[in-house]
Design an enzyme around this catalytic site. Structure first.
Site, PDB file in Angstrom:
ATOM      1  N   ILE B 130       1.032  -1.550   0.569  1.00 18.74           N
ATOM      2  CA  ILE B 130      -0.332   0.111   0.006  1.00 18.74           C
ATOM      3  C   ILE B 130       1.111   1.821   0.288  1.00 18.74           C
ATOM      4  O   ILE B 130       1.728   1.702   1.294  1.00 18.74           O
ATOM      5  CB  ILE B 130      -0.919  -0.720   1.533  1.00 18.74           C
ATOM      6  CG1 ILE B 130      -1.625  -1.380   0.963  1.00 18.74           C
ATOM      7  CG2 ILE B 130      -2.005   1.184   1.124  1.00 18.74           C
ATOM      8  CD1 ILE B 130      -2.698  -1.294   2.162  1.00 18.74           C
ATOM      9  N   ASP B 131       0.987   1.996  -1.412  1.00 16.47           N
ATOM     10  CA  ASP B 131       1.310   3.075  -0.984  1.00 16.47           C
ATOM     11  C   ASP B 131       0.039   4.196  -0.820  1.00 16.47           C
ATOM     12  O   ASP B 131      -0.518   4.910  -1.388  1.00 16.47           O
ATOM     13  CB  ASP B 131       1.932   3.560  -2.770  1.00 16.47           C
ATOM     14  CG  ASP B 131       2.907   2.213  -2.398  1.00 16.47           C
ATOM     15  OD1 ASP B 131       3.947   1.883  -1.921  1.00 16.47           O
ATOM     16  OD2 ASP B 131       3.070   2.206  -4.433  1.00 16.47           O
ATOM     17  N   ALA B 132       0.901   4.671   0.637  1.00 20.77           N
ATOM     18  CA  ALA B 132      -0.186   6.227   0.826  1.00 20.77           C
ATOM     19  C   ALA B 132       1.075   7.439   0.493  1.00 20.77           C
ATOM     20  O   ALA B 132       2.360   7.371   0.920  1.00 20.77           O
ATOM     21  CB  ALA B 132      -0.363   5.827   2.207  1.00 20.77           C
ATOM     22  N   CYS B 141      -4.410   6.573  -0.478  1.00 17.71           N
ATOM     23  CA  CYS B 141      -3.651   5.508  -1.150  1.00 17.71           C
ATOM     24  C   CYS B 141      -3.336   5.667  -3.069  1.00 17.71           C
ATOM     25  O   CYS B 141      -4.611   5.801  -3.473  1.00 17.71           O
ATOM     26  CB  CYS B 141      -4.255   3.778  -0.891  1.00 17.71           C
ATOM     27  SG  CYS B 141      -3.866   3.556   0.554  1.00 17.71           S
ATOM     28  N   PHE B 142      -2.076   4.736  -3.257  1.00 15.22           N
ATOM     29  CA  PHE B 142      -1.873   5.546  -4.753  1.00 15.22           C
ATOM     30  C   PHE B 142      -1.177   4.077  -5.709  1.00 15.22           C
ATOM     31  O   PHE B 142      -0.685   3.067  -4.889  1.00 15.22           O
ATOM     32  CB  PHE B 142      -0.699   6.475  -4.755  1.00 15.22           C
ATOM     33  CG  PHE B 142      -1.041   7.419  -4.904  1.00 15.22           C
ATOM     34  CD1 PHE B 142      -1.435   8.616  -3.342  1.00 15.22           C
ATOM     35  CD2 PHE B 142      -1.140   8.983  -5.980  1.00 15.22           C
ATOM     36  CE1 PHE B 142      -1.894   9.840  -3.536  1.00 15.22           C
ATOM     37  CE2 PHE B 142      -2.083   9.893  -5.600  1.00 15.22           C
ATOM     38  CZ  PHE B 142      -2.483  11.023  -4.415  1.00 15.22           C
TER      39      PHE B 142
END
Lengths: 212, 256
Positions: B130-132, B141-142
């Site tokens: 999870i890229d935040a 998130c991205f």
């Protein structure tokens, strides 16, 4: 030569790489004729119990493994490959290979702080002497990743224990069949030592005229 | 004894180069990834994560050949990610020596893949990444290497990932990537506290004290980083490095 059984599940490359470092020939195979000539067999495995067992059945490996075990060929089951050596598992409904009397149960804790799967490096205690543990001095640690663990009928079949919430069997052994819940192929020098010992066991078996 | 927390170098690759980013943007070329892995293997690190950050963006398959070369040098747990969209790809990656596949974009765009992969290969083989990023005070998130915003908040996406069947979650804070000023402890804690699967923190590690803080205060199960394992000193000379067993014991991260 050691046969690394290929039934579509599991980390075959890492095991053959480690055997290469030791200087032992290995073949990743599901070919009955090749397996029959091997001095030892490694049963790897990653994934769910029933998926593993049905793949073993479909590829005909179930019968081959049972026959080779009967003949005394050294067999090393790793992770799911160890679990398949038992009678059954709470994870599935199929019967296992029944080479060692144990069942696999899921971790159950009262303590919610413990995560499932048990994932990471952990230390073990040796419960008996065995050639696979020869020369292993000091505290050994191995890489584990599993949600189920073996519960042996006979405590004499427990080779190593590990503690995660409670003590469980980290490795099991009966006669020529050994099972390890952790991943020796992913455990640096600690795992290399295990494979070196397994190779010695297999070579001794081969020299006695087995595996021909 | 309880499992010791894992310290995990994360290597970024793109087009066969080992690189390091800052906030998912500015890149520094570091060298040959296989060579770096050899050094990490000698250092006896706990685990290694290899992420191909160009694969999804450029619509590329995982680079099996390079990943295989890396795996043949690494006798430690390995995970890899980048560009994973199908079960066949996952099958191939597990077969060449990776125990875990890391899925970021497909988690949002093709969640069925997660469930199918977990059913076939077990939850422990599937990791959600999870890229935040912070947007107007809220975490968002991205996906696609941080270029595409999703509707999810990190805690909601983490819960969804667990429901879909992942066995581990990596929480990355894009704003801190490459900054080496510490993790976003609040973000990690938020995520670690809402799921029961292990959570790996990444984004901002500058040194051992950051690792310790995120494990203790952030409730992370494992601490990962990029820069601190590939740079040395204030001027950021490229040097493949990792804290020693002794240093981690002295810091109280590993129990002796």
């Amino acid at each position: 030569m050691i046969a690394i059984l290929d039934y579509g599940l599991g980390n075959l490359g890492s095991i053959s790489n480690m055997l290469k470092v030791i200087g032992e020939k290995s073949k990743i195979t599901s070919d009955k004729n090749i397996i029959k000539t091997a001095d030892g067999i490694i049963l790897p495995g990653v994934g769910a119990f029933d998926a593993g067992m049905s793949r073993l059945d479909e590829t005909g490996l179930t019968e081959i493994i049972k026959a080779e075990a009967q003949d005394g060929v050294p067999i090393l089951g790793i992770c799911l490959g160890m679990q398949l050596l038992g009678r059954c598992s709470e994870e599935g409904s199929l019967s296992g290979l029944s080479l060692i009397p144990f069942e696999c149960k899921r971790f159950r804790f009262n303590d919610n702080a413990l995560k499932i799967p048990h994932m990471g490096w952990d230390t073990v205690d040796f419960k008996k002497q065995h050639p696979i543990l020869q020369g292993l001095a000091g505290q050994q640690r191995y890489y584990f990743v599993h949600s189920y663990h073996a519960v042996c009928d006979e405590s004499a079949d427990v080779l190593m224990t590990c503690d995660y919430g409670y003590e469980f069997a980290a490795a099991v052994v009966k006669d020529n069949v050994i099972g390890m819940q952790f991943h020796p192929e992913k455990s640096h020098d600690f795992g290399l030592a295990i494979f070196s010992n397994f190779v010695k066991i297999c070579r001794e078996y081969g020299n006695r005229g087995g595996g021909m | 004894m309880f499992t010791r927390p894992r310290i995990i170098p994360t290597l970024l690759i793109d087009d066969r180069d080992l690189i390091k980013t800052v906030q998912f943007g500015k890149r520094t070329y570091l060298g040959d990834p296989v060579n770096a892995v050899k050094i990490f293997n000698r250092k006896g690190i706990d685990e290694l994560s290899v992420l191909d950050i160009g694969a999804t963006k450029n619509d590329r398959e995982p680079d099996y050949e390079l990943l295989k070369d890396i795996a043949s040098e690494a006798f430690m747990p390995l995970s890899c990610g980048g560009g994973i969209r199908t079960l066949d790809q996952i099958h191939e990656l597990l077969a060449i020596g990776y125990e875990k596949v890391v899925i970021n974009t497909a988690l949002v765009k093709n969640p069925g893949l997660i469930t199918k992969a977990a059913e076939r290969y077990g939850s422990q083989s599937v990791v959600a990444s999870i890229d935040a990023k912070k947007c107007m005070g809220d975490y968002k998130c991205f996906v696609t290497d941080g270029t595409e915003e999703s509707k999810w908040s990190p805690t909601e996406l983490a819960k969804e990932a667990e429901r879909l069947g992942v066995g581990e979650i990596i929480i990355n804070f894009i704003d801190n990537d490459g900054m080496m000023k510490g993790y976003d402890i609040a973000l990690v804690k938020q995520v670690a506290d809402v799921v029961s699967v292990p959570v790996v923190a990444i984004g901002g590690a500058g040194g051992i004290k950051d690792l310790k803080k995120v494990l203790q205060e952030g409730h992370a199960h494992a601490a990962s980083g990029g820069s601190m394992f590939v740079y040395y000193g204030r001027l950021k000379a490229v040097l493949i490095t990792a804290p020693s067993e002794k240093e981690l014991k002295e810091a109280g991260i590993y129990k002796s």
